[in-house]
Enzyme design. Sequence first.
Site, mmCIF file in Angstrom:
data_model
loop_
_atom_site.group_PDB
_atom_site.id
_atom_site.type_symbol
_atom_site.label_atom_id
_atom_site.label_comp_id
_atom_site.label_asym_id
_atom_site.label_seq_id
_atom_site.Cartn_x
_atom_site.Cartn_y
_atom_site.Cartn_z
ATOM 1 N N THR A 125 68.771 -51.614 20.057
ATOM 2 C CA THR A 125 69.710 -52.142 21.041
ATOM 3 C C THR A 125 69.589 -51.416 22.381
ATOM 4 O OG1 THR A 125 72.078 -52.253 21.524
ATOM 5 C CG2 THR A 125 71.405 -50.556 20.000
ATOM 6 N N ASP A 126 70.023 -52.070 23.445
ATOM 7 C CA ASP A 126 70.056 -51.408 24.761
ATOM 8 C C ASP A 126 71.124 -50.324 24.819
ATOM 9 O OD1 ASP A 126 72.278 -53.090 24.780
ATOM 10 O OD2 ASP A 126 71.778 -54.100 26.663
ATOM 11 N N LYS A 171 72.017 -45.819 16.106
ATOM 12 C CA LYS A 171 70.842 -46.644 16.448
ATOM 13 C C LYS A 171 69.841 -45.791 17.233
ATOM 14 C CE LYS A 171 70.086 -50.405 15.782
ATOM 15 N NZ LYS A 171 69.469 -51.098 14.599
HETATM 16 P P1 NAD Z 1 74.972 -58.245 11.705
HETATM 17 O O1 NAD Z 1 76.060 -57.250 11.456
HETATM 18 O O2 NAD Z 1 75.347 -59.653 11.971
HETATM 19 O O3 NAD Z 1 73.963 -58.247 10.461
HETATM 20 C C1 NAD Z 1 73.535 -57.082 9.831
HETATM 21 C C2 NAD Z 1 72.962 -57.465 8.471
HETATM 22 O O4 NAD Z 1 72.482 -56.263 7.831
HETATM 23 C C3 NAD Z 1 73.996 -58.088 7.512
HETATM 24 O O5 NAD Z 1 73.442 -59.211 6.867
HETATM 25 C C4 NAD Z 1 74.266 -56.979 6.504
HETATM 26 O O6 NAD Z 1 74.636 -57.445 5.218
HETATM 27 C C5 NAD Z 1 72.942 -56.247 6.476
HETATM 28 N N1 NAD Z 1 73.097 -54.849 6.055
HETATM 29 C C6 NAD Z 1 73.984 -53.941 6.534
HETATM 30 N N2 NAD Z 1 73.847 -52.780 5.871
HETATM 31 C C7 NAD Z 1 72.840 -52.938 4.975
HETATM 32 C C8 NAD Z 1 72.222 -52.099 4.028
HETATM 33 N N3 NAD Z 1 72.626 -50.837 3.856
HETATM 34 N N4 NAD Z 1 71.200 -52.588 3.293
HETATM 35 C C9 NAD Z 1 70.780 -53.883 3.456
HETATM 36 N N5 NAD Z 1 71.340 -54.724 4.324
HETATM 37 C C10 NAD Z 1 72.355 -54.269 5.090
HETATM 38 O O7 NAD Z 1 74.121 -57.632 12.882
HETATM 39 P P2 NAD Z 1 73.308 -58.354 14.044
HETATM 40 O O8 NAD Z 1 74.179 -58.542 15.208
HETATM 41 O O9 NAD Z 1 72.578 -59.498 13.462
HETATM 42 O O10 NAD Z 1 72.266 -57.185 14.404
HETATM 43 C C11 NAD Z 1 71.022 -57.093 13.717
HETATM 44 C C12 NAD Z 1 70.218 -55.950 14.329
HETATM 45 O O11 NAD Z 1 70.011 -56.175 15.707
HETATM 46 C C13 NAD Z 1 70.885 -54.584 14.225
HETATM 47 O O12 NAD Z 1 69.894 -53.627 13.954
HETATM 48 C C14 NAD Z 1 71.490 -54.372 15.593
HETATM 49 O O13 NAD Z 1 71.592 -53.004 15.900
HETATM 50 C C15 NAD Z 1 70.457 -55.068 16.463
HETATM 51 N N6 NAD Z 1 70.928 -55.596 17.748
HETATM 52 C C16 NAD Z 1 72.023 -56.418 17.804
HETATM 53 C C17 NAD Z 1 72.424 -56.973 19.026
HETATM 54 C C18 NAD Z 1 73.591 -57.935 19.128
HETATM 55 O O14 NAD Z 1 73.918 -58.362 20.216
HETATM 56 N N7 NAD Z 1 74.224 -58.329 18.028
HETATM 57 C C19 NAD Z 1 71.713 -56.634 20.183
HETATM 58 C C20 NAD Z 1 70.609 -55.771 20.093
HETATM 59 C C21 NAD Z 1 70.229 -55.273 18.865
HETATM 60 O O1 TDX Z 2 87.841 -59.315 21.532
HETATM 61 C C1 TDX Z 2 87.047 -58.700 22.254
HETATM 62 N N1 TDX Z 2 87.355 -58.531 23.569
HETATM 63 C C2 TDX Z 2 86.547 -57.850 24.430
HETATM 64 O O2 TDX Z 2 86.871 -57.711 25.614
HETATM 65 C C3 TDX Z 2 85.809 -58.156 21.763
HETATM 66 C C4 TDX Z 2 85.438 -58.333 20.323
HETATM 67 C C5 TDX Z 2 84.998 -57.500 22.654
HETATM 68 N N2 TDX Z 2 85.368 -57.329 23.943
HETATM 69 C C6 TDX Z 2 84.423 -56.661 24.870
HETATM 70 C C7 TDX Z 2 83.822 -55.354 24.431
HETATM 71 C C8 TDX Z 2 82.451 -55.387 25.092
HETATM 72 O O3 TDX Z 2 82.552 -54.951 26.428
HETATM 73 O O4 TDX Z 2 83.319 -57.564 25.004
HETATM 74 C C9 TDX Z 2 82.080 -56.864 25.094
HETATM 75 C C10 TDX Z 2 81.170 -57.282 23.953
HETATM 76 O O5 TDX Z 2 81.733 -56.765 22.774
HETATM 77 P P1 TDX Z 2 81.017 -56.933 21.349
HETATM 78 O O6 TDX Z 2 80.792 -58.372 21.081
HETATM 79 O O7 TDX Z 2 81.780 -56.121 20.369
HETATM 80 O O8 TDX Z 2 79.573 -56.312 21.641
HETATM 81 P P2 TDX Z 2 79.077 -54.871 22.165
HETATM 82 O O9 TDX Z 2 80.040 -53.802 21.836
HETATM 83 O O10 TDX Z 2 78.671 -55.033 23.603
HETATM 84 O O11 TDX Z 2 77.786 -54.668 21.246
HETATM 85 C C11 TDX Z 2 76.925 -55.799 20.962
HETATM 86 O O12 TDX Z 2 75.752 -55.774 21.738
HETATM 87 C C12 TDX Z 2 74.816 -54.760 21.476
HETATM 88 C C13 TDX Z 2 76.553 -55.833 19.468
HETATM 89 O O13 TDX Z 2 77.734 -55.849 18.690
HETATM 90 C C14 TDX Z 2 75.687 -54.654 19.116
HETATM 91 O O14 TDX Z 2 75.266 -54.749 17.755
HETATM 92 C C15 TDX Z 2 74.469 -54.676 20.016
HETATM 93 O O15 TDX Z 2 73.695 -53.540 19.772
#
Ligand code: NAD
Ligand code: TDX
Length: 340
Positions: free
Chosen positions: A129-130, A160
């Site tokens: 992640t960033d 991370k």
């Molecule tokens: P998510 O929480 O939706 O999914 C995570 C998945 O990992 C789930 O299916 C969960 O069951 C599985 N998991 C968790 N712990 C585990 C374990 N111990 N063993 C096996 N499986 C396990 O997360 P996401 O938003 O899809 O993020 C996926 C990846 O991308 C992460 O590594 C996160 O850091 C990275 N990432 C996410 C974002 C974002 O905006 N969501 C941005 C950049 C990077």
């Molecule tokens: O109800 C809300 N209201 C609100 O203002 C929630 C859930 C979040 N927020 C704010 C917090 C953050 O500034 O919105 C922004 C985004 O929040 P999240 O969706 O929780 O994401 P963030 O914390 O930015 O992290 C996400 O992006 C990077 C992912 O969850 C991470 O897994 C990824 O690495």
Amino acid sequence: MSVYNIYRMHKILVTGGAGFIGSNFVRYIYRNRPGWQIEVYDKLTYASDKSSLIGLEDRVSLTVADICDENSINEAVARNDLIVHFAAESHNDNSLASPWPFVNTNLVGTYRVLEAVRQYHKRLHHISTDEVYGDLSLNDPSKFKPDTPYNPSSPYSSTKAGSDLLVRAWIRSFDVQATISNCSNNYGPYQHVEKLIPRQITEIIEGRKPKIYGTGDNIRDWIHVEDHSSGVLTILDKGKIGETYLIGANGEKSNKEVVETILELMGKDSKDYELVNDRPGHDMRYAIDASKLNNELGWQPKFTDFKKGLQATIKWYEANRDWWLPQKNATEAKYKELGR
Ligand code: NAD
Ligand code: TDX
């Protein structure tokens, strides 16, 4: 050593493939690499949903197991050619309430994945992640680059960051064949309702007001999840072993702007939101400079019209109530305890 070759590679292990980005990536590979067999390896935590993989069964299998389990992860790595490691605890708010699962899965789990790929000589791509770079101030014109120093703020982002450093050390010390990508905030279908965009869409569907933390001036750099998937596949195809690539689509928006746009697209008054308690240590701004991926590997995002992408995402949540409703009450109960 299994030599990576896009034309020969047929078995891919996707850890965390039942989560938001993992399941979208599985769908993307299923469509774009018709010869590949995909094994999803997932513990099926609260954040996952195996129904996100429905319809792919002919070429996608599911192994329900923990990445921290040495025997299971070793066996799964051994039977595949290529590992893309998405599995993680991913929600900042949860990491503030309870850091241990983050330390365990993100650090110990990544260590287990690394030891397995080292033992069986497999190609690894590590998803990050960033947030590892910390945050930028609102008036700072700069963006994160691959050489920006790590400065994570939360238990989530620090674990991370630690996992990235483990991967770098295993590349240098043990010659593990790995690449890393750090992506900005993803949005799109199949995202858990705890995250900003799906939370607000589903709050509005349920007849309640969106909730913005603090002032809502915090900026996130949004990318459609399908662009994240295409970025990862580009790195698998053309990336240089040992390198880190940043994935982003120039999508900077304040949280207020995002919520106002959702309200407007859903036919509501754009100011009809609540300001709630701020997140402790709340990062102010993220911004990705993806020029290395653009220039060296020729990758470009396709979903650059944020409003259009948001409209499609809203439609998806409106049409897939059965997918998110079972998680909604428990998620809101947790937020209520935090006053958010
Ligand atoms: P998510 O929480 O939706 O999914 C995570 C998945 O990992 C789930 O299916 C969960 O069951 C599985 N998991 C968790 N712990 C585990 C374990 N111990 N063993 C096996 N499986 C396990 O997360 P996401 O938003 O899809 O993020 C996926 C990846 O991308 C992460 O590594 C996160 O850091 C990275 N990432 C996410 C974002 C974002 O905006 N969501 C941005 C950049 C990077
Ligand atoms: O109800 C809300 N209201 C609100 O203002 C929630 C859930 C979040 N927020 C704010 C917090 C953050 O500034 O919105 C922004 C985004 O929040 P999240 O969706 O929780 O994401 P963030 O914390 O930015 O992290 C996400 O992006 C990077 C992912 O969850 C991470 O897994 C990824 O690495």
